[in-house]
Design a protein around this motif. Structure first.
Motif, short mmCIF file in Angstrom:
data_model
loop_
_atom_site.label_atom_id
_atom_site.label_comp_id
_atom_site.label_asym_id
_atom_site.label_seq_id
_atom_site.Cartn_x
_atom_site.Cartn_y
_atom_site.Cartn_z
N LEU A 135 30.20 -23.13 50.37
CA LEU A 135 30.33 -24.46 50.95
C LEU A 135 29.41 -24.62 52.16
O LEU A 135 28.90 -25.72 52.42
CB LEU A 135 31.78 -24.72 51.35
CG LEU A 135 32.13 -26.09 51.92
CD1 LEU A 135 31.86 -27.19 50.91
CD2 LEU A 135 33.59 -26.12 52.37
N SER A 136 29.16 -23.54 52.87
CA SER A 136 28.34 -23.62 54.09
C SER A 136 26.89 -24.00 53.78
O SER A 136 26.16 -24.40 54.68
CB SER A 136 28.38 -22.28 54.83
OG SER A 136 27.80 -21.24 54.05
N LYS A 137 26.48 -23.88 52.53
CA LYS A 137 25.11 -24.22 52.16
C LYS A 137 24.96 -25.64 51.61
O LYS A 137 23.86 -26.07 51.25
CB LYS A 137 24.59 -23.23 51.13
CG LYS A 137 24.43 -21.81 51.68
CD LYS A 137 23.79 -20.90 50.66
CE LYS A 137 23.57 -19.50 51.26
NZ LYS A 137 22.93 -18.57 50.30
N VAL A 138 26.06 -26.38 51.52
CA VAL A 138 25.99 -27.75 51.02
C VAL A 138 25.26 -28.64 52.01
O VAL A 138 25.51 -28.59 53.22
CB VAL A 138 27.42 -28.30 50.77
CG1 VAL A 138 27.37 -29.80 50.47
CG2 VAL A 138 28.08 -27.55 49.64
N GLN A 139 24.32 -29.43 51.48
CA GLN A 139 23.56 -30.36 52.31
C GLN A 139 23.65 -31.76 51.72
O GLN A 139 23.65 -31.93 50.49
CB GLN A 139 22.09 -29.94 52.39
CG GLN A 139 21.86 -28.59 53.03
CD GLN A 139 20.38 -28.23 53.11
OE1 GLN A 139 19.52 -29.09 52.90
NE2 GLN A 139 20.09 -26.98 53.39
N LYS A 140 23.69 -32.73 52.58
CA LYS A 140 23.78 -34.12 52.13
C LYS A 140 22.61 -34.48 51.23
O LYS A 140 22.79 -35.15 50.20
CB LYS A 140 23.81 -35.04 53.35
CG LYS A 140 23.88 -36.53 52.99
CD LYS A 140 23.92 -37.38 54.25
CE LYS A 140 23.98 -38.87 53.90
NZ LYS A 140 24.01 -39.72 55.13
N GLY A 196 34.09 -21.98 41.20
CA GLY A 196 33.60 -22.67 42.38
C GLY A 196 32.09 -22.61 42.45
O GLY A 196 31.40 -22.23 41.51
N GLY A 197 31.54 -22.97 43.63
CA GLY A 197 30.10 -22.95 43.82
C GLY A 197 29.38 -24.07 43.09
O GLY A 197 29.99 -24.89 42.41
N TRP A 198 28.07 -24.11 43.25
CA TRP A 198 27.20 -25.10 42.60
C TRP A 198 27.72 -26.52 42.83
O TRP A 198 27.80 -27.34 41.92
CB TRP A 198 27.09 -24.82 41.11
CG TRP A 198 26.29 -23.58 40.78
CD1 TRP A 198 26.21 -22.44 41.52
CD2 TRP A 198 25.45 -23.38 39.64
NE1 TRP A 198 25.39 -21.53 40.90
CE2 TRP A 198 24.90 -22.07 39.74
CE3 TRP A 198 25.13 -24.15 38.53
CZ2 TRP A 198 24.04 -21.55 38.79
CZ3 TRP A 198 24.28 -23.63 37.59
CH2 TRP A 198 23.73 -22.33 37.71
N HIS A 199 28.05 -26.81 44.07
CA HIS A 199 28.73 -28.06 44.42
C HIS A 199 27.97 -29.30 43.97
O HIS A 199 28.53 -30.21 43.35
CB HIS A 199 28.97 -28.12 45.93
CG HIS A 199 29.85 -27.04 46.46
ND1 HIS A 199 29.45 -25.72 46.59
CD2 HIS A 199 31.14 -27.07 46.87
CE1 HIS A 199 30.43 -25.00 47.08
NE2 HIS A 199 31.46 -25.79 47.27
N SER A 200 26.66 -29.37 44.30
CA SER A 200 25.89 -30.57 43.99
C SER A 200 25.75 -30.78 42.49
O SER A 200 25.94 -31.90 41.98
CB SER A 200 24.49 -30.48 44.62
OG SER A 200 24.57 -30.38 46.02
N TYR A 201 25.43 -29.71 41.76
CA TYR A 201 25.22 -29.84 40.32
C TYR A 201 26.53 -30.16 39.62
O TYR A 201 26.58 -31.08 38.78
CB TYR A 201 24.63 -28.53 39.77
CG TYR A 201 24.24 -28.62 38.31
CD1 TYR A 201 23.15 -29.39 37.92
CD2 TYR A 201 24.95 -27.92 37.33
CE1 TYR A 201 22.76 -29.47 36.59
CE2 TYR A 201 24.57 -28.00 36.00
CZ TYR A 201 23.48 -28.77 35.63
OH TYR A 201 23.13 -28.86 34.31
N ARG A 202 27.59 -29.43 39.95
CA ARG A 202 28.90 -29.69 39.33
C ARG A 202 29.32 -31.14 39.55
O ARG A 202 29.69 -31.85 38.61
CB ARG A 202 29.97 -28.78 39.94
CG ARG A 202 29.97 -27.35 39.48
CD ARG A 202 31.18 -26.63 40.09
NE ARG A 202 31.18 -25.21 39.85
CZ ARG A 202 31.69 -24.63 38.76
NH1 ARG A 202 32.22 -25.37 37.81
NH2 ARG A 202 31.66 -23.31 38.64
N ALA A 203 29.28 -31.57 40.82
CA ALA A 203 29.79 -32.91 41.15
C ALA A 203 28.96 -34.01 40.51
O ALA A 203 29.50 -35.03 40.05
CB ALA A 203 29.81 -33.08 42.67
N SER A 204 27.64 -33.82 40.45
CA SER A 204 26.79 -34.86 39.86
C SER A 204 27.02 -34.97 38.36
O SER A 204 27.03 -36.08 37.80
CB SER A 204 25.31 -34.56 40.15
OG SER A 204 24.90 -33.35 39.56
N LYS A 205 27.23 -33.85 37.68
CA LYS A 205 27.52 -33.89 36.25
C LYS A 205 28.92 -34.43 35.98
O LYS A 205 29.17 -35.10 34.96
CB LYS A 205 27.33 -32.51 35.62
CG LYS A 205 25.88 -32.07 35.50
CD LYS A 205 25.10 -32.96 34.53
CE LYS A 205 23.72 -32.41 34.26
NZ LYS A 205 22.97 -33.21 33.25
#
Length: 287
Positions: A135-140, A196-205
């Motif tokens: 989560l600490s690597k998530v960027q807007k 978990g992980g891959w926040h941007s890709y998971r959420a966008s899909k």
């Protein structure tokens, strides 16, 4: 640049477009593969596009990508087939005006669409976006870019192609309704997310799944159109190559294998499958 079509796409279109091969009907129909210059998109049209053209000597294919002039394989395919069989158009999913222009061009040239495959996707770009391991690597900026390419772009393509799909679904395709196939991914499933992980890709899909499901309700109710989502498995493409180290050999698919599996789903899809999410092996994936 994002990795257009790398995770899945164009293969799905191929058989739906030429379902006539198995149905014994005339081989007409117009298929569009959005994101056709790389990976599965090419294997489905180029691969996906390529297989679509091989399966029928009458059907027409529209392949779109951001820079047609530099899409050497698509241009070669165009030269190998009769005039009018393959049309290559510019389309950038982050620029709605190019989507609108492509729809207008298809309308003028073909008048309708029987099959639309959205295969553009973004997972990683060096120094721009990478799958987040924490989560600490998530960027807007990563969240917004992934959402724009993986979710917003495909739904805008459907929006502008809708009038053409309304008058598609011709009987000679062997299907009887127009079909939209959006390339998603198993990691988009909330119910299946145990790592978990891959926040941007998971959420966008996941957003793509919801947008497609919502569109399927309206298009299925108003028009003779079905929308499905497809997971191609982990396919050996530029998109997945940096992340293949821990993938078992029997779970890393060639583009041809994935395309064939996706085509078998397309072949057998029914109007009652509208709004469903299928894995490469035909199993439904939980939302």
């Amino acid at each position: 640049m994002w990795r257009g079509g790398a995770m899945a796409g164009l293969a799905v279109a191929a058989r739906a477009f030429s379902a006539s091969a198995s149905a014994g009907a005339g081989a007409g129909g117009v298929a569009m593969v959005q994101g056709a210059s790389r990976g599965i998109g090419l294997e489905f049209g180029g691969g996906q596009v390529r297989q679509l053209l091989r399966r029928s000597d009458q059907g027409r294919v529209v392949a779109t990508c951001r820079a047609p002039a530099s899409a050497a394989e698509l241009q070669k395919l165009k030269e190998e087939h009769a005039p009018g069989r393959l049309t290559v158009l510019p389309l950038d999913v982050t620029d709605e005006s190019t989507i609108e222009a492509a729809a207008a061009s298809i309308g003028e040239t073909h008048g309708s669409l029987d099959l639309l495959i959205n295969s553009t996707g973004i997972l990683s770009i060096p120094n721009v976006i990478q799958p987040e391991t924490t989560l600490s690597k998530v960027q807007k900026s990563s969240l917004l870019l992934a959402y724009e390419v993986n979710a917003v772009g495909p739904i805008l393509v459907i929006k502008h192609m809708w009038p053409l799909l309304k008058v598609g679904g011709r009987s000679e395709t062997g299907r009887g309704f127009s079909l939209v196939a959006n390339m998603s991914a198993r990691v988009s499933s909330i119910g299946d997310n145990g790592l978990g992980g891959w926040h941007s890709y998971r959420a966008s899909k996941t957003a793509l799944n919801q947008l497609t499901k919502t569109a399927s309700v309206e298009l299925g109710r108003k028009d003779n159109i079905a929308c499905i989502l497809l997971h191609p498995g982990t396919v050996d493409t530029d998109l997945s190559r940096p992340f293949q180290r821990n993938v078992p050999k029997d779970k890393l698919f060639t583009r041809d294998f994935s395309v064939q599996k996706l085509l078998s789903i397309i072949d057998n899809v029914k109007k009652s499958d509208n709004g469903k999410f299928f894995a490469w092996d035909g199993q439904e994936i939980p939302w």
